[in-house]
Design an enzyme around this catalytic site. Structure first.
Site, PDB file in Angstrom:
ATOM      1  N   LYS A  43       0.846  -1.211   0.000  1.00  0.00           N
ATOM      2  CA  LYS A  43       0.000   0.000   0.000  1.00  0.00           C
ATOM      3  C   LYS A  43       0.874   1.252   0.000  1.00  0.00           C
ATOM      4  CE  LYS A  43      -1.646   1.595   4.050  1.00  0.00           C
ATOM      5  NZ  LYS A  43      -1.375   3.004   4.419  1.00  0.00           N
ATOM      6  N   ASN A  44       1.903   1.263   0.861  1.00  0.00           N
ATOM      7  CA  ASN A  44       2.693   2.482   1.041  1.00  0.00           C
ATOM      8  C   ASN A  44       3.720   2.712  -0.052  1.00  0.00           C
ATOM      9  OD1 ASN A  44       1.131   2.994   3.228  1.00  0.00           O
ATOM     10  ND2 ASN A  44       2.664   2.463   4.761  1.00  0.00           N
ATOM     11  N   ARG A 115      -4.452  10.931   4.119  1.00  0.00           N
ATOM     12  CA  ARG A 115      -3.388  11.909   4.273  1.00  0.00           C
ATOM     13  C   ARG A 115      -2.340  11.842   3.171  1.00  0.00           C
ATOM     14  NH1 ARG A 115      -2.014  14.047   8.091  1.00  0.00           N
ATOM     15  NH2 ARG A 115       0.158  13.629   7.661  1.00  0.00           N
ATOM     16  N   CYS A 139      -4.505  12.755  12.563  1.00  0.00           N
ATOM     17  CA  CYS A 139      -5.300  11.522  12.552  1.00  0.00           C
ATOM     18  C   CYS A 139      -5.163  10.907  13.941  1.00  0.00           C
ATOM     19  CB  CYS A 139      -4.804  10.581  11.460  1.00  0.00           C
ATOM     20  SG  CYS A 139      -3.229   9.831  11.856  1.00  0.00           S
ATOM     21  N   ARG A 144       0.637  14.727  12.776  1.00  0.00           N
ATOM     22  CA  ARG A 144       1.065  14.493  11.397  1.00  0.00           C
ATOM     23  C   ARG A 144       1.287  15.794  10.594  1.00  0.00           C
ATOM     24  NH1 ARG A 144      -0.805   9.227  10.018  1.00  0.00           N
ATOM     25  NH2 ARG A 144       0.774   9.222   8.388  1.00  0.00           N
ATOM     26  N   ASP A 328       4.805   0.695  11.920  1.00  0.00           N
ATOM     27  CA  ASP A 328       3.566   0.088  11.411  1.00  0.00           C
ATOM     28  C   ASP A 328       3.410  -1.368  11.848  1.00  0.00           C
ATOM     29  OD1 ASP A 328       3.643   1.838   8.217  1.00  0.00           O
ATOM     30  OD2 ASP A 328       3.087   2.465  10.242  1.00  0.00           O
ATOM     31  N   ILE A 350       8.114   7.121  16.762  1.00  0.00           N
ATOM     32  CA  ILE A 350       7.776   7.825  15.523  1.00  0.00           C
ATOM     33  C   ILE A 350       6.525   8.681  15.670  1.00  0.00           C
ATOM     34  CG2 ILE A 350       7.248   7.563  13.059  1.00  0.00           C
ATOM     35  CD1 ILE A 350      10.060   6.565  13.764  1.00  0.00           C
ATOM     36  N   ARG A 420      -8.591  -0.304   4.549  1.00  0.00           N
ATOM     37  CA  ARG A 420      -7.718   0.695   3.914  1.00  0.00           C
ATOM     38  C   ARG A 420      -6.376   0.070   3.555  1.00  0.00           C
ATOM     39  NH1 ARG A 420      -7.520   6.412   6.846  1.00  0.00           N
ATOM     40  NH2 ARG A 420      -6.091   6.578   5.096  1.00  0.00           N
TER      41      ARG A 420
HETATM   42  C1  EPZ Z   1       4.399   7.017   6.182  1.00  0.00           C
HETATM   43  O1  EPZ Z   1       3.649   8.068   6.765  1.00  0.00           O
HETATM   44  C2  EPZ Z   1       3.460   5.830   6.124  1.00  0.00           C
HETATM   45  N1  EPZ Z   1       2.305   6.144   5.287  1.00  0.00           N
HETATM   46  C3  EPZ Z   1       2.981   5.465   7.531  1.00  0.00           C
HETATM   47  O2  EPZ Z   1       2.167   4.307   7.431  1.00  0.00           O
HETATM   48  C4  EPZ Z   1       4.212   5.157   8.374  1.00  0.00           C
HETATM   49  O3  EPZ Z   1       3.805   4.885   9.698  1.00  0.00           O
HETATM   50  C5  EPZ Z   1       5.176   6.342   8.359  1.00  0.00           C
HETATM   51  O4  EPZ Z   1       5.524   6.675   7.003  1.00  0.00           O
HETATM   52  C6  EPZ Z   1       6.467   6.044   9.112  1.00  0.00           C
HETATM   53  O5  EPZ Z   1       7.105   4.937   8.553  1.00  0.00           O
HETATM   54  C7  EPZ Z   1       2.430   6.042   3.945  1.00  0.00           C
HETATM   55  O6  EPZ Z   1       3.490   5.731   3.422  1.00  0.00           O
HETATM   56  C8  EPZ Z   1       1.210   6.356   3.131  1.00  0.00           C
HETATM   57  P1  EPZ Z   1       6.588  10.341   8.200  1.00  0.00           P
HETATM   58  P2  EPZ Z   1       4.261   9.576   6.742  1.00  0.00           P
HETATM   59  O7  EPZ Z   1       6.560  11.571   7.388  1.00  0.00           O
HETATM   60  O8  EPZ Z   1       5.032   9.787   5.512  1.00  0.00           O
HETATM   61  C9  EPZ Z   1       6.565  13.653  11.602  1.00  0.00           C
HETATM   62  C10 EPZ Z   1       0.310   2.938   7.822  1.00  0.00           C
HETATM   63  O9  EPZ Z   1      -0.146   2.440   8.863  1.00  0.00           O
HETATM   64  N2  EPZ Z   1       6.552  14.616  10.490  1.00  0.00           N
HETATM   65  O10 EPZ Z   1       7.742   9.393   8.043  1.00  0.00           O
HETATM   66  O11 EPZ Z   1       3.157  10.508   7.073  1.00  0.00           O
HETATM   67  C11 EPZ Z   1       5.310  12.808  11.670  1.00  0.00           C
HETATM   68  O12 EPZ Z   1       4.294  13.455  12.397  1.00  0.00           O
HETATM   69  C12 EPZ Z   1       0.791   4.372   7.837  1.00  0.00           C
HETATM   70  O13 EPZ Z   1       0.434   2.341   6.723  1.00  0.00           O
HETATM   71  C13 EPZ Z   1       6.661  15.970  10.768  1.00  0.00           C
HETATM   72  O14 EPZ Z   1       6.761  16.376  11.936  1.00  0.00           O
HETATM   73  O15 EPZ Z   1       5.254   9.505   7.990  1.00  0.00           O
HETATM   74  C14 EPZ Z   1       5.795  11.559  12.377  1.00  0.00           C
HETATM   75  O16 EPZ Z   1       5.833  11.811  13.755  1.00  0.00           O
HETATM   76  C15 EPZ Z   1       0.582   5.050   9.175  1.00  0.00           C
HETATM   77  N3  EPZ Z   1       6.676  16.850   9.734  1.00  0.00           N
HETATM   78  C16 EPZ Z   1       7.227  11.406  11.853  1.00  0.00           C
HETATM   79  O17 EPZ Z   1       7.612  12.705  11.361  1.00  0.00           O
HETATM   80  C17 EPZ Z   1       6.584  16.433   8.436  1.00  0.00           C
HETATM   81  O18 EPZ Z   1       6.622  17.291   7.528  1.00  0.00           O
HETATM   82  C18 EPZ Z   1       7.370  10.404  10.709  1.00  0.00           C
HETATM   83  O19 EPZ Z   1       6.420  10.752   9.735  1.00  0.00           O
HETATM   84  C19 EPZ Z   1       6.473  15.068   8.168  1.00  0.00           C
HETATM   85  C20 EPZ Z   1       6.467  14.174   9.207  1.00  0.00           C
END
Ligand code: EPZ
Length: 440
Positions: A43-44, A115, A139, A144, A328, A350, A420
Site C-alpha cells: 500500500k505504502n 493523508r 489523525c 502528522r 507500522d 515515531i 484501507r
Molecule cells: C508514512 O507516513 C506511512 N504512510 C505510515 O504508514 C508510516 O507509519 C510512516 O511513514 C512512518 O514509517 C504512507 O506511506 C502512506 P513520516 P508519513 O513523514 O510519511 C513527523 C500505515 O499504517 N513529520 O515518516 O506521514 C510525523 O508526524 C501508515 O500504513 C513531521 O513532523 O510519515 C511523524 O511523527 C501510518 N513533519 C514522523 O515525522 C513532516 O513534515 C514520521 O512521519 C512530516 C512528518
C-alpha cells in the site's frame, strides 16, 4: 461473509462501500493457523507510485496493485486532477494511468480521508507550477504535520501560503535544485521532494532521507520513467532534474507490513504459515525480533515460513525508521507479546499517539501498561474474546491477531480501517483455518 473478492478495479470500490456497511468482524479464536498466504503489493509504495501518474502525459502501468480502499481513494484524487486510472491486463491487479493535468486542486473531502493525498503537491508543482492542496490535518495516531514537505519545496523555489486550511503553492519560474537536510526522517517528505526534484531545473540532494523499501521502489519507478537519481536505498539521494519524464511499467514490491502482520498471526496462534512472495530482507528487524521471541522463520526462494512450536518469550522493541523496527508493526507485535512468557517493553518513537490499541487489548485480558511513549506488557496465559473497537489501521489488525488467539468470540467494530490497508483479510486468514467472518 464477504463472498465476492474484488476481481476488477471497479468492484474494489463497491467492495469498499460494502465493507463500510458490513463494518464488524467476528472471530472465534484458538485455531493454530496453517497454510499459505500470498502477500499483496505494498500500500505504502502504491500510493506514491500512483502519484507518479501526474509526472508525465504518457502512460504509466503499475502491476501487483492490491485492492485497497486507500488506493481507490488515490484513484479518485488523480481522476479529478485529470489522470485516468483504469484496470489493465488480465489479472485484475494492474492499473494504467494516463492523461493531462486539468485541475491542480486537491479538495478537503478527499485529503481528509487519506493523508497521503499530500503527495500530489510536489508533482503538481513540478509539472504545472501551481497547486492548491488541503492540509491533511491530524489523525488518530498523531498530529502528522507536513512542515518538512513545505520547507523542502520552498527551498526548491516554491512560494507557499496557507489559508482556509489549504496549501497554496506556486512556482512561477519552475522548481530549482536545492540541498535539503531533513532534521529527522520523514517518508512522505522524502517521497514528495523526490518527485518534485525529478523535474526541477538543476540538482537536488536529500540528506537524512528515508530509506524504507517503498522509497527505493519509488526511485526505481522514477528512473524507469527517465529520472536521473543516485543513492537508492541510502540516506543521501541526489536527483538531477530532467525536462520531462516518459511512461513506464513498474511492478510494485510486496507489502512488508502485511507480511509482518501475518507472521505475527502464525506466531500468536502457534501455527505454521508460508508467506508467499514475501521479501525477508525488507523486514530484517521484525524477523530478528520474532526469532528472539522464539518464532521459527525459514527462508525460501519465493517467501518464508513462520512457525511457533514452543512458548513465546517477551522481548523489548523500539520503533525506528528503516532499517529499524517499523512503527507500522508496533501494534501487531504488542498483541503477540501480550501472550508471551514474561514481560516486554514496546517504545514508540515515531508517532505521539500510537497506543490506541492498548485499552482494547486489555479488554481481552492483556496486561499492558502504557506510559508516554513506552508500554510494559506482562504476558498472560491466554486472551479472552470480547467486543472491541478498531481505531486506526494497524490497531485494527492487532485486534484481529488477538481475536485469533483468544478463547471464545471477539467482535471488532469499525473495521473499515482494516480495508484501507489489508486486502481480503478475512479470506486470507480463513484459508489458513481461522474462524473469521464479516458481519453487517
Ligand atoms: C508514512 O507516513 C506511512 N504512510 C505510515 O504508514 C508510516 O507509519 C510512516 O511513514 C512512518 O514509517 C504512507 O506511506 C502512506 P513520516 P508519513 O513523514 O510519511 C513527523 C500505515 O499504517 N513529520 O515518516 O506521514 C510525523 O508526524 C501508515 O500504513 C513531521 O513532523 O510519515 C511523524 O511523527 C501510518 N513533519 C514522523 O515525522 C513532516 O513534515 C514520521 O512521519 C512530516 C512528518
Amino acid at each position: 461473509m464477504l463472498t465476492k473478492p474484488a476481481n476488477t478495479w471497479d468492484s474494489a470500490a463497491s467492495l469498499y462501500q460494502e465493507c463500510k456497511i458490513m463494518d464488524r468482524i467476528r472471530i472465534i479464536g484458538g485455531t493454530p493457523l496453517s497454510g499459505t498466504i500470498r502477500i499483496s503489493g505494498a500500500k505504502n509504495a502504491a500510493l506514491p507510485l500512483m502519484t507518479c501518474g501526474l509526472l508525465t502525459d504518457e502512460r504509466l502501468v503499475l502491476s501487483n496493485v492490491a485492492k485497497l480502499a486507500d488506493l481507490q481513494t488515490m484513484a479518485e484524487l488523480l481522476a479529478q486532477h485529470g489522470i485516468a486510472v483504469e484496470p489493465t491486463g488480465t489479472d485484475g491487479r494492474s492499473l494504467s494511468l494516463g492523461g493531462a493535468i486539468t485541475n491542480t486542486e486537491a479538495p478537503y473531502d478527499i485529503v481528509s480521508k487519506m493523508r497521503a493525498s499530500i503527495l500530489v503537491l510536489g508533482a503538481l508543482l513540478a509539472r504545472v507550477g501551481n497547486a492548491r492542496v488541503s492540509l491533511p490535518g491530524g489523525c488518530n495516531i498523531g498530529t502528522r504535520p507536513v512542515d518538512l514537505h513545505l520547507k523542502g519545496l520552498e527551498a526548491m523555489g516554491a512560494i507557499i501560503k496557507l489559508d482556509a486550511g489549504y496549501i497554496n503553492a506556486t512556482a512561477p519560474k519552475g522548481l530549482h535544485g536545492a540541498n535539503i537536510v531533513f532534521p529527522f526522517v520523514s517518508v512522505g517528505a522524502t517521497e514528495n521532494l523526490l518527485m518534485a526534484a525529478s523535474l526541477a531545473h538543476g540538482t537536488t540532494t536529500l540528506k537524512n532521507a528515508a530509506r524504507e523499501p517503498e522509497i527505493s521502489d519509488l526511485v526505481k519507478c522514477l528512473i524507469a520513467m527517465g529520472a536521473k537519481i543516485e543513492g537508492i536505498g541510502s540516506d543521501t539521494i541526489t536527483i538531477e532534474g530532467v525536462p520531462a519524464l516518459h511512461g513506464a511499467h513498474h511492478a510494485i514490491l510486496p507489502d512488508r507490513i502485511e507480511t509482518g502482520t501475518y507472521a505475527c498471526a502464525a506466531a500468536i496462534t502457534g501455527g505454521d504459515i508460508f508467506l508467499e512472495n514475501a521479501r525477508a530482507d525488507d523486514l530484517g528487524a521484525v524477523i530478528h525480533a520474532l526469532r528472539d521471541a522464539g518464532v521459527i522463520i525459514t527462508e525460501a526462494d519465493n517467501g518464508f515460513s513462520v512457525k511457533r512450536k514452543n512458548g513465546l518469550h517477551g522481548i523489548d522493541i523500539v520503533t525506528e525508521p528503516f532499517p529499524g523496527f517499523p512503527t507500522d508493526m508496533q501494534a501487531q507485535f504488542m498483541a503477540l507479546m501480550s501472550v508471551a512468557e514474561g514481560a516486554s517493553m514496546v517504545t514508540e518513537t515515531i508517532f505521539e499517539n500510537r497506543f490506541m490499541h492498548v485499552p482494547e487489548l486489555n479488554r481481552m485480558g492483556a496486561r499492558i501498561n502504557a506510559h508516554g511513549s513506552s508500554a510494559i506488557i506482562r504476558g498472560v496465559s491466554h486472551l479472552s474474546g470480547a467486543q472491541v473497537m478498531a481505531t486506526d489501521l494497524r490497531a485494527s489488525v492487532s485486534l484481529v491477531l488477538a481475536g485469533l488467539a483468544a478463547q471464545g468470540e471477539t467482535i471488532i467494530s469499525r473495521v473499515y480501517h482494516l480495508d484501507r490497508g489489508y486486502e481480503s483479510v478475512e479470506q486470507k486468514l480463513a484459508a489458513c483455518g481461522a474462524n473469521i467472518e464479516r458481519l453487517a
